[in-house]
Motif scaffolding. Structure first.
Motif, PDB file in Angstrom:
ATOM      1  N   ILE A   1      -5.078 -28.879  41.296  1.00 39.40           N
ATOM      2  CA  ILE A   1      -4.102 -27.942  40.729  1.00 39.40           C
ATOM      3  C   ILE A   1      -4.811 -26.944  39.822  1.00 39.40           C
ATOM      4  CG2 ILE A   1      -2.001 -27.705  39.365  1.00 39.40           C
ATOM      5  CD1 ILE A   1      -1.455 -30.710  39.970  1.00 39.40           C
ATOM      6  N   ALA A   2      -4.695 -25.665  40.150  1.00 40.83           N
ATOM      7  CA  ALA A   2      -5.138 -24.599  39.251  1.00 40.83           C
ATOM      8  C   ALA A   2      -3.933 -24.178  38.417  1.00 40.83           C
ATOM      9  CB  ALA A   2      -5.672 -23.411  40.047  1.00 40.83           C
ATOM     10  N   HIS A   3      -4.128 -24.083  37.107  1.00 45.88           N
ATOM     11  CA  HIS A   3      -3.002 -23.825  36.207  1.00 45.88           C
ATOM     12  C   HIS A   3      -3.278 -22.560  35.389  1.00 45.88           C
ATOM     13  CE1 HIS A   3       0.501 -25.828  33.996  1.00 45.88           C
ATOM     14  NE2 HIS A   3       0.336 -24.651  33.387  1.00 45.88           N
ATOM     15  N   ALA A   4      -2.348 -21.601  35.434  1.00 39.82           N
ATOM     16  CA  ALA A   4      -2.467 -20.349  34.679  1.00 39.82           C
ATOM     17  C   ALA A   4      -1.662 -20.437  33.390  1.00 39.82           C
ATOM     18  CB  ALA A   4      -1.964 -19.183  35.521  1.00 39.82           C
ATOM     19  N   HIS A   5      -2.284 -20.028  32.294  1.00 33.83           N
ATOM     20  CA  HIS A   5      -1.621 -20.071  30.990  1.00 33.83           C
ATOM     21  C   HIS A   5      -1.506 -18.708  30.320  1.00 33.83           C
ATOM     22  CE1 HIS A   5      -1.326 -24.464  30.377  1.00 33.83           C
ATOM     23  NE2 HIS A   5      -2.442 -24.533  31.074  1.00 33.83           N
ATOM     24  N   ASN A   6      -2.162 -17.680  30.867  1.00 31.99           N
ATOM     25  CA  ASN A   6      -2.179 -16.386  30.206  1.00 31.99           C
ATOM     26  C   ASN A   6      -1.988 -15.260  31.207  1.00 31.99           C
ATOM     27  OD1 ASN A   6      -2.433 -15.958  27.312  1.00 31.99           O
ATOM     28  ND2 ASN A   6      -4.177 -17.351  27.428  1.00 31.99           N
ATOM     29  N   THR A   7      -1.757 -14.073  30.690  1.00 33.42           N
ATOM     30  CA  THR A   7      -1.534 -12.905  31.538  1.00 33.42           C
ATOM     31  C   THR A   7      -2.683 -11.909  31.442  1.00 33.42           C
ATOM     32  OG1 THR A   7      -0.276 -11.848  29.752  1.00 33.42           O
ATOM     33  CG2 THR A   7       0.971 -13.085  31.407  1.00 33.42           C
ATOM     34  N   ARG A   8      -3.802 -12.344  30.885  1.00 29.72           N
ATOM     35  CA  ARG A   8      -4.966 -11.480  30.778  1.00 29.72           C
ATOM     36  C   ARG A   8      -6.190 -12.332  30.479  1.00 29.72           C
ATOM     37  NH1 ARG A   8      -5.222  -6.922  26.185  1.00 29.72           N
ATOM     38  NH2 ARG A   8      -3.049  -6.667  26.848  1.00 29.72           N
ATOM     39  N   ILE A   9      -7.356 -11.837  30.857  1.00 32.80           N
ATOM     40  CA  ILE A   9      -8.612 -12.453  30.460  1.00 32.80           C
ATOM     41  C   ILE A   9      -9.264 -11.546  29.425  1.00 32.80           C
ATOM     42  CG2 ILE A   9     -10.931 -13.118  31.220  1.00 32.80           C
ATOM     43  CD1 ILE A   9      -9.740 -13.852  33.926  1.00 32.80           C
ATOM     44  N   GLU A  10      -9.564 -12.101  28.273  1.00 26.30           N
ATOM     45  CA  GLU A  10     -10.145 -11.308  27.184  1.00 26.30           C
ATOM     46  C   GLU A  10     -11.507 -10.751  27.587  1.00 26.30           C
ATOM     47  OE1 GLU A  10     -10.004  -9.247  23.987  1.00 26.30           O
ATOM     48  OE2 GLU A  10      -8.406 -10.723  24.289  1.00 26.30           O
ATOM     49  N   ARG A  11     -11.756  -9.501  27.240  1.00 29.73           N
ATOM     50  CA  ARG A  11     -13.024  -8.844  27.585  1.00 29.73           C
ATOM     51  C   ARG A  11     -14.107  -9.202  26.571  1.00 29.73           C
ATOM     52  NH1 ARG A  11     -13.794  -4.529  31.039  1.00 29.73           N
ATOM     53  NH2 ARG A  11     -12.025  -4.003  32.366  1.00 29.73           N
ATOM     54  N   ASP A  12     -14.564 -10.436  26.614  1.00 26.89           N
ATOM     55  CA  ASP A  12     -15.683 -10.843  25.775  1.00 26.89           C
ATOM     56  C   ASP A  12     -16.926 -10.977  26.653  1.00 26.89           C
ATOM     57  OD1 ASP A  12     -15.252 -13.148  27.234  1.00 26.89           O
ATOM     58  OD2 ASP A  12     -14.500 -14.322  25.543  1.00 26.89           O
ATOM     59  N   TYR A  13     -17.984 -11.589  26.125  1.00 26.36           N
ATOM     60  CA  TYR A  13     -19.233 -11.668  26.878  1.00 26.36           C
ATOM     61  C   TYR A  13     -19.107 -12.515  28.144  1.00 26.36           C
ATOM     62  CZ  TYR A  13     -20.011 -16.358  24.942  1.00 26.36           C
ATOM     63  OH  TYR A  13     -19.889 -17.684  24.610  1.00 26.36           O
ATOM     64  N   LYS A  14     -18.070 -13.363  28.220  1.00 28.74           N
ATOM     65  CA  LYS A  14     -17.866 -14.182  29.412  1.00 28.74           C
ATOM     66  C   LYS A  14     -16.976 -13.505  30.462  1.00 28.74           C
ATOM     67  CE  LYS A  14     -18.315 -18.733  27.195  1.00 28.74           C
ATOM     68  NZ  LYS A  14     -17.614 -20.014  26.933  1.00 28.74           N
ATOM     69  N   TRP A  15     -16.490 -12.314  30.148  1.00 27.21           N
ATOM     70  CA  TRP A  15     -15.510 -11.670  31.020  1.00 27.21           C
ATOM     71  C   TRP A  15     -16.009 -11.501  32.462  1.00 27.21           C
ATOM     72  CZ3 TRP A  15     -15.075  -6.814  33.520  1.00 27.21           C
ATOM     73  CH2 TRP A  15     -13.796  -6.499  33.978  1.00 27.21           C
ATOM     74  N   PRO A  16     -17.236 -11.010  32.705  1.00 25.07           N
ATOM     75  CA  PRO A  16     -17.682 -10.856  34.102  1.00 25.07           C
ATOM     76  C   PRO A  16     -17.680 -12.182  34.868  1.00 25.07           C
ATOM     77  CG  PRO A  16     -19.113  -9.622  32.641  1.00 25.07           C
ATOM     78  CD  PRO A  16     -18.250 -10.484  31.766  1.00 25.07           C
ATOM     79  N   LEU A  17     -18.136 -13.256  34.195  1.00 26.74           N
ATOM     80  CA  LEU A  17     -18.157 -14.566  34.847  1.00 26.74           C
ATOM     81  C   LEU A  17     -16.738 -15.045  35.133  1.00 26.74           C
ATOM     82  CD1 LEU A  17     -19.560 -17.153  35.810  1.00 26.74           C
ATOM     83  CD2 LEU A  17     -19.571 -17.938  33.412  1.00 26.74           C
ATOM     84  N   LYS A  18     -15.843 -14.864  34.194  1.00 26.28           N
ATOM     85  CA  LYS A  18     -14.472 -15.311  34.383  1.00 26.28           C
ATOM     86  C   LYS A  18     -13.787 -14.544  35.512  1.00 26.28           C
ATOM     87  CE  LYS A  18     -13.729 -16.922  29.642  1.00 26.28           C
ATOM     88  NZ  LYS A  18     -12.999 -16.714  28.368  1.00 26.28           N
TER      89      LYS A  18
END
Length: 368
Positions: free
Chosen positions: A102-119
């Protein structure tokens, strides 16, 4: 497993699940002990510390997960709650032959921090690694899985709460307000981690404007996080530091809601905030940003205002909500009727887990 929104939601379900039928174990990715660790172990759950989510350690992570599943053949389901980065756990489960993922979504955006490209990279592969697509709400599900996938396969697992624990109590309100010298004060409250998403700078700016309408107001901020010192500095710059209470990380949040007169949440984005459900269960007037999904409005005393509107507009809406009067005793029943009572929801999810583990078809359109 600290006292964040996702962690609190998981614990709400864990406490109300029949653990003779369904048991939770937890994979965590940081070595820091969590606030809920002791309770998890007391309820029979195991906590496994992963090698972390560094791409360099991907193969090590796969091996780590395989070791867990090989040693515990009773594990039938992998339920990933860290959104895009949940791809690690989902892939590890897939390689290990776990049939329900099960993949579970909790948010409506991914924050643009240093992990953003990987995410963003990981986000692309969630639907191919998962067998089930779950979310706290419609908008979060569409963001992480795409509209077509969500409409075909999406299932909402509500961020349900113990409504009775948050039901309004005049006696508790009086005690907490006396304890913190809040009698004859208007208390504006917020509960949330001090990070970019929660927008504490804007909270202070709005409160600063509201003080022009009501100089007897106090702002109560509950939580901790990396921007807490910056928030305290901003309060001093605005000259309102003596009006702001920093309550820290608390286990008595249900009691603190009682002392509040209005709940303020101008977040930059949210899926379906647990604290918004809790505040409405306590009968509080609530003011959310329009950037938060409209699904958060459960009570007639909840409003949404665009972040683009100025602080003066926000202060005026706060004043309107505070002066129109409300029966706070109705809050718990309103939230329960909206489907966010944990006793009912935990039973529904428990049944789903069991039926999925027994090999039934994927669940579709389970959003009622």
């Amino acid at each position: 497993m600290d006292r964040g929104g996702i962690e609190t939601m998981l614990m709400n379900y864990y406490r109300h699940t029949d653990r003779e039928k369904v048991q939770f174990d937890f994979i965590v990715n940081k070595p820091k002990p969590g606030d809920y660790d002791g309770e998890i172990r007391s309820l029979g759950g195991n906590i496994y510390l992963s090698p972390g989510l560094n791409p360099i350690k991907y193969r090590e992570y796969m091996k780590f997960e395989k070791g867990i599943f090989d040693a515990n053949p009773d594990i039938k389901i992998l339920h990933a709650h860290n959104e895009a980065m949940g791809l690690y756990a989902l892939n590890g489960a897939k390689k290990s032959g776990i049939k329900v993922r099960i993949a579970h979504a909790h948010n409506t955006r991914i924050e643009r921090d240093y992990k953003w490209p990987l995410k963003m990279f990981c986000k692309k592969f969630l639907t191919s690694s998962a067998t089930e697509l779950w979310s706290c709400g419609r908008d979060a599900g569409i963001y992480f899985f795409g509209k077509k996938n969500w409409e075909r396969h999406g299932m909402i697992m509500r961020n349900a709460v113990e409504t009775e624990n948050f039901a309004f109590s005049g006696a508790i309100r009086a005690d907490i307000r006396k304890k913190y010298n809040l009698e004859n004060k208007t208390v504006i409250g917020h509960v949330g981690r001090f990070n970019i998403q929660k927008n504490h700078k804007r909270i202070l700016d709005i409160f600063h404007e509201y003080l022009k309408i009501n100089s007897d107001a106090v702002l109560m901020l509950t939580g901790e996080g990396e921007l807490e010192d910056d928030t305290k500095r901003r309060a001093r710059e605005l000259g309102i530091a003596e009006k702001v209470l920093f309550m820290g990380l608390r286990s008595d949040v249900a009691e603190l809601y009682q002392a509040m007169d209005l709940f303020l949440m101008p977040s930059l984005y949210e899926g379906m905030p647990v604290v918004g459900v809790e505040a409405q269960a306590c009968g509080l007037p609530c003011l959310f940003s329009a950037e938060i999904t409209d699904e958060v409005v459960l009570s007639p005393m909840a409003r949404r205002v665009p972040l683009a509107d100025g602080d003066t507009k926000w202060a005026e809406v706060m004043s309107d909500l505070l002066t129109c009067g409300t029966d706070r005793s109705c809050g718990a029943e309103i939230v329960k009727k909206a489907g966010y009572d944990i006793k009912t929801e935990a039973k529904r999810i428990e049944d789903l887990y069991i039926r999925l583990s027994e090999g039934e078809q994927k669940w579709k359109n389970q959003n009622a």
